[in-house]
Design a protein around this motif. Sequence first.
Motif, PDB file in Angstrom:
ATOM      1  N   HIS A 143       0.814  -1.191   0.000  1.00  0.00           N
ATOM      2  CA  HIS A 143       0.000   0.000   0.000  1.00  0.00           C
ATOM      3  C   HIS A 143       0.854   1.250   0.000  1.00  0.00           C
ATOM      4  O   HIS A 143       0.617   2.202   0.730  1.00  0.00           O
ATOM      5  N   GLN A 144       1.869   1.241  -0.812  1.00  0.00           N
ATOM      6  CA  GLN A 144       2.773   2.383  -0.874  1.00  0.00           C
ATOM      7  C   GLN A 144       2.508   3.245  -2.100  1.00  0.00           C
ATOM      8  O   GLN A 144       3.355   4.029  -2.509  1.00  0.00           O
ATOM      9  N   GLU A 145       1.318   3.092  -2.716  1.00  0.00           N
ATOM     10  CA  GLU A 145       1.030   3.884  -3.908  1.00  0.00           C
ATOM     11  C   GLU A 145       1.219   5.367  -3.630  1.00  0.00           C
ATOM     12  O   GLU A 145       1.909   6.061  -4.376  1.00  0.00           O
ATOM     13  N   ASN A 177       2.869   6.887  -1.317  1.00  0.00           N
ATOM     14  CA  ASN A 177       4.271   7.203  -1.086  1.00  0.00           C
ATOM     15  C   ASN A 177       5.044   7.278  -2.398  1.00  0.00           C
ATOM     16  O   ASN A 177       5.823   8.201  -2.643  1.00  0.00           O
TER      17      ASN A 177
END
Lengths: 628, 586
Positions: free
Chosen positions: B226-228, B230
Motif C-alpha cells: 500500500h505504498q502507492e 508514497n
Amino acid sequence: MKKVFFYLKPYLGRMSLGLTIKFTGTIMDLLLPWILSYLIDEIIPKKNISLVLLYGFYMLVCSLIAWITNIVANRMASLVARNTTERIRHDLYARISYLSSRQTDEFTIPSLESRLTTDTYNIHQMLGMMQRLGVRAPILLLGGICVTLTLEPVLTLVLLLSLPFVGGVVFYISRKGIPLFTKQQQAIDKMTRKVRESASGIRVIKALSKTEYEKESFREINEDLVRKETHASKTMAASSPLMNLFLNLGLTLVIVVGAYRVYIGASKAGVILAFLTYFTIILHALLSINRMFMLYSKGAASANRISEVLDTPEDLGVMKASGPEVVRNQTRPEAAGPEAARSETRSEASASEAAWKQTRPEVAGPEAAQNQETVPVTTASQKPAPKITFSHVSFSYHGAQNALTDIDFTLEKGQTLGIIGATGSGKTTLIKLLLRLYDPTEGTILVEGRDLRSIPTEELYQKFGVVFQNDFLYADTLAENIRFGRELSADQLTEAVRDAQAYNFIHNIPDGMDHELAVRGSNLSGGQKQRVLISRALAARPEILILDDASSALDYKTDAALRKAIRTHLAGCTSVIIAQRISSIQYADLILMLENGHIIGAGTHGQLMESCPPYREIADAQMGGLQE
Amino acid sequence: MKTEHPHHRQKKQYLMLRIWRYLYHYKWLLALAFALTVASNLFNLLGPMLSGLAIDAIYGPGNVDFPKVFFYAGLMVLFYGAASLLSYLLSILMIRLSQNIVRKMRQDIYDHLAVLPVKYFDRTPAGEIISRISYDVDTLNGSLANDLLQILTSLITVVGSLVMMLMIAPALVLVFAVTIPISIILTKYMTTRVRPLFRKRSAKLGELNGYVEEMISGQKTVKVYHQEENMIHRFDLKNTEAVDAYYRADYYGSMTGPSVNFINNLSLSLISVAGAILFLNGRITLGNLSSFVLYSRKFSGPINEAANILSEFQSAFSAAERIFRLLDEEPEPADAPKALSVSEVQGQVDFEHVKFGYDEGRTIIHDLTISARPGTLTAIVGPTGAGKTTIINLLMRFYDPQEGQILLDGQPIREITRESLRRSYAMVLQDSWLFSGTIAENVSYGSASATMEDVVRVCKAAYIHDAIMQLPQGYDTVLTDEGTNLSKGQKQMLTIARAMLLDARMLILDEATSNVDTQTEQKIQAAMTKLMEGRTCFVIAHRLSTIQNADCILVVENGEVVEQGTHQELLKRNGVYAGIYRAQFS
C-alpha cells in the motif's frame, strides 16, 4: 484531446489574462505597418521631418510594448503548460499505480512506461506551443485580414481567395498525420522492446552465438521504424511548400489587381506597399498555424494514448455490503438476492456497478470515507473468525481455462500454510487472489470473516507482509528499500534484518544500511536480494506473512534459521509460504498440494505422507539421503 | 560556463568530425541538398525585388505600365513556383538523408552493443541504453536535418538580403549598425543563459524516465505494501523537478521570439523614418523602399534566431556525446591472433589457480583449481554470494580471470575463439530468458537447423509439451514480457528444452530447476540424465538431491574450494558439506 482541455480548465482565468496581454502585443505588431503606410501616404507629402520623426517614435513605442507584452504572455503560457503537464503526469502515474493487475497485463508495462514519459513530454511541448502560437497566429491572421480589409477591401478579397486552398492543405495533411504518428510510436515501442530484451539476455545471445541473428532482427525492426518515420514526415513535408506557393501566387495576383486599381484611381501605391507588409505577417501566421497543426497531430496521438489509461474504469472496487451478509450470499449463492446476483456477475461488470465504490483516496470524497468507516467489524462478539478462508474459489486469467478450481480451506490465526505443487499449478495465482490483485471468478475469500472485497485496500494491505517471486528492489539505500516508505524505527529495521538473516552480510558492507543499491538491486547476489526482501516483509510485523518462493536462493542453513526466527519472533503471525522444498513447509499447520489448479492433497506433513502419494514422492526425492 | 574551456573546444571539434563522418557517407545527397537550398533561397530572394519593380511600374491613377507589371508578375509566379517545388524536393531529400543516418546510427549502436562484454550490461541499466538508441539519436538527427540547412538558409538569406539592400539603398543599411549589435548582445545572453538550462532539462527528463521504469516494474509490490501514495509522492518530486527544468528553459527560451520580433520592428521603424527622409530628398523610389522593408525583415530574422539554433545545436552535441561514448565502450577484446576454432571437443576442463573479482580490490575467487574429466558431472555448492555463478561467467569467458588460467582439452581458453568456445556449451541459467516470439522460435533459438519435430521432441522430454498444447495457439503462441500465459517454472522448462536441442559437449546448469517443482523435476530428471550423458556438466544447485550422483562436488565458500569429493566422501568427512546436507532436513 478532450482530456487535455479538461486539465486546462483551472487555468482558464490565467490563460484568458495571458491571451489579453498577448492580444495587446499582437495588435501592436499589426499597428506598425499601418503606421508605415500612413507615414508614406499622408505624412511624406506634407514634407514635415518632425512629423516623420514623431511617427517613427510611435512605431518605436509600439515595438517596445509588443516586445514586453509578448514576453510576459509567453512566460504565463509556459507556466500554464508546466502546471498542466505536472498534473496530467501526476494523475497518470497515480492512475497507473491503482490499475488492477489485470489491467496492467492488458496495457503491458513497457507501453505504460512510454505513455508516462514520451507521451507526456509531447503534450508538454504541444501545450506550450499551442498557447504561444495558438493565440498569436490566429490574431495576426485575423487582424492582418481586418486591417487589409480597411486598407483595401478588393485586394484583400483577392488574397483571401488563396486561403481556402491553404486551409484545405493544412487540414488534410494534419488529419492524415495523426494515424501515421500513432504507427510511428508503435514502431518505437517495438524497437525499445528489442533493445531491452537484448540487454537482459546478453548472456544467452552470446552463449548461443546469436549476435548476427540478433543484429539482423534488429535491422528489420529498424527498417520498419525508419519506413514509418519517413512516411509520416514525408506526408508532413508537403504542407509548408504548398502553403507558400498558394500564398505567393495570391500575392502576385494582388499586385496585378492592385496595378489595375491604382490605374483606375481606386487605390494608392503606398497602400499596396503596406499591403505587402501585412501579407508577410499573414504568411508567417499561417506558417505558424501549420506548425501548430503538425505539433497537434503528434500531441493528439499522445493525448489519446494517455486518455486510454486515464479512462480505464476502476477495477476491484470496495464492496459496500456489510461483512456477514456477503459471507452468506457468497457461500450460498442459491440463497440469492439481487445483492448476490450482482456479486456473481461482478467480474465482468464490476467497474460500472453502482454497488462498488472507488478506493482511490483522491477520488473518494468525504462521503466515501464515511462509508469505509461504517463497514462493520463483523463477528466481534463471537469467537475470533478464522484468519483466512477460501470458500470454493475458482479463477481464470483470460476467461478461458481455469487457473484455480474450487480452492477451499481455512487457516486460523497464527497458523502456517504451506503450498507446494508443480510449476503452473496455480500457487502464485492463489496468493495473488489472497492479496486481491485479482478477484476470483467464483467463490469468496474471507479475511477474519470479512469478504476480501469489502475491506478497504489500505486496511487490507496493512495486514500483509509479502515477498513475491523475483520481487523488486530499487536504487536507494538498503534501509529505504526495507522501510519502503512506511514509518518504521531504526530498531524495527534492525530486528527485521536480524530475523531475515541479513544482518551479517549487511554489516560486512562498509556503509551498512546506508549502502546504495544499484538499479533493481543488481549489486547484490540472488540470496542477498531475497534476504533484503524478506526483511522488508517482516519489518512492519505483519499479521499475515506471504512468501512466494522467497527463499529459493538461500542455502538450507540460512533458510532453516529464517524459519526459526519467524516461528519464535513473529508468534501470532499467520504465514502463507510457497516453496519448492519440502523442508521449507514441513512444519506448516496446513499444507496444500496443488496440481493444475486443483487441491490434490491437504493436511500436515505427516498426513500428506500417508494420504497423498505425489507429496510423498516429492518428499522422498528431496530427502532421499535421509533414508539411507 | 562563461568561457569555453580549450579542452572542451577540442572535444567539440572531435565530435563534429565524427558527426561529419556520418554525413560524409551521404555526401552526394548532402551536396544536392545544399544546391537545392541555395537555389530555392535565391528564388525566394528574388521575390521582393520583383514585387518592388512591379510596384514601381505603378505610377499613379491612369498611369500604370501594365506590360511591365504583368512581366514582373509572371516572373514572380515562375520563381515562387520554382522555390516551392525546390523546397518540397529539399524536404523529401533531407528526410531521406536524415532517415538514412538515423538508421545507420541505430544499427551501429546495436551492432556495437552486440560486441560489448557482458560486464557492460551488468553495469548499465537497460533504460539508459534505450534512451541512447532512441532519444539521443532522434535529437541528434533532428538537429542535423533541420539546423544544418537552417544555418545554410540563414547564411544565404543574410548575405543575399544584404547585397540586395546595398544595391537598393546603401545609406539605409546603416540602420543595421544599430540593430545588429543589439542582436549580438541578445544572442550572447541567450546562449550563456539558456544552454545550461536546456541541458538540465534533458537530464531531469532522463531521471524521470529512469524512475518510471524502475517503479512501474515493481507495481505489484508497491500495491500490496500500500505504498502507492508514497511512490506517487516520490514521483511527484521527480515530476516537479522535470517540469521546473522545462519551465526554466522555457522562461528564458520564450524570450527569443518576441525579442527577434522587437528587433525586426525596431529595424522597421528606423527604416521607415530614414527611408521617408531619403524619399523626401528624392534619393529612392517608393518601390525601392518597399523592397528594402521586405529584405530587412528577411535579413534580421536569421541573425536573431542564431541564439535558438545554437541552443538546439548544444543539445544535439550532448546527445552526440552520449552516443559516441557508448560507441567508444571497449568491446570484448578480440580473440588472440592465432586463436583456434574448436569443433570436436573432448570436454576436459581445468581451472588452474584462477583468481578473479568483478571490481578491483574485491576478489571473489581467490585461488581455484578444478579438473573436470570428459563426461563427468561437477557440482558446485555453497552459500549464496560465494561465487558459484562467477565460475560460469569464467567458463563461458563472459569475464576473464585476473590470474591463473582455464583450459579446455589442455588448451588455454584464451587461445580459443569465443564463438567456438561458447558454442561447445549448452547452458540453462537461473533467470530464464525468453524473447517476444513464438514458443517454437524460443526453443529452437541457437539451433538454426532444428525442425518442428525436433522442437516437439525436446519439449516432450522437458515435460512442457502438454502445457504448450493447452495454449490456444500451441507452439505458435507468442510470448510477451508480461504475459501470464506461462508460469516462471514453465519458462524455465522451455530454456531446458532449448538446451536439449543444442548439441554441445558441455553443459552448464545454474539453478536450472530452481523454479521447477520437485515432481516435474523428477520427471525431467530422466531426460536431463540423458542430456548429461557423455557430456561434461557443471551444475549449481541448492537442492542437494539433484547433485548427489555428481562425480565431483565442489564446496565453495568465500571463493575458495573448501571441500572436494563425492557425496559419500564428503558426508564421511563431516565438514561443511555434511553440515549443509543435514541442515536441509533439520
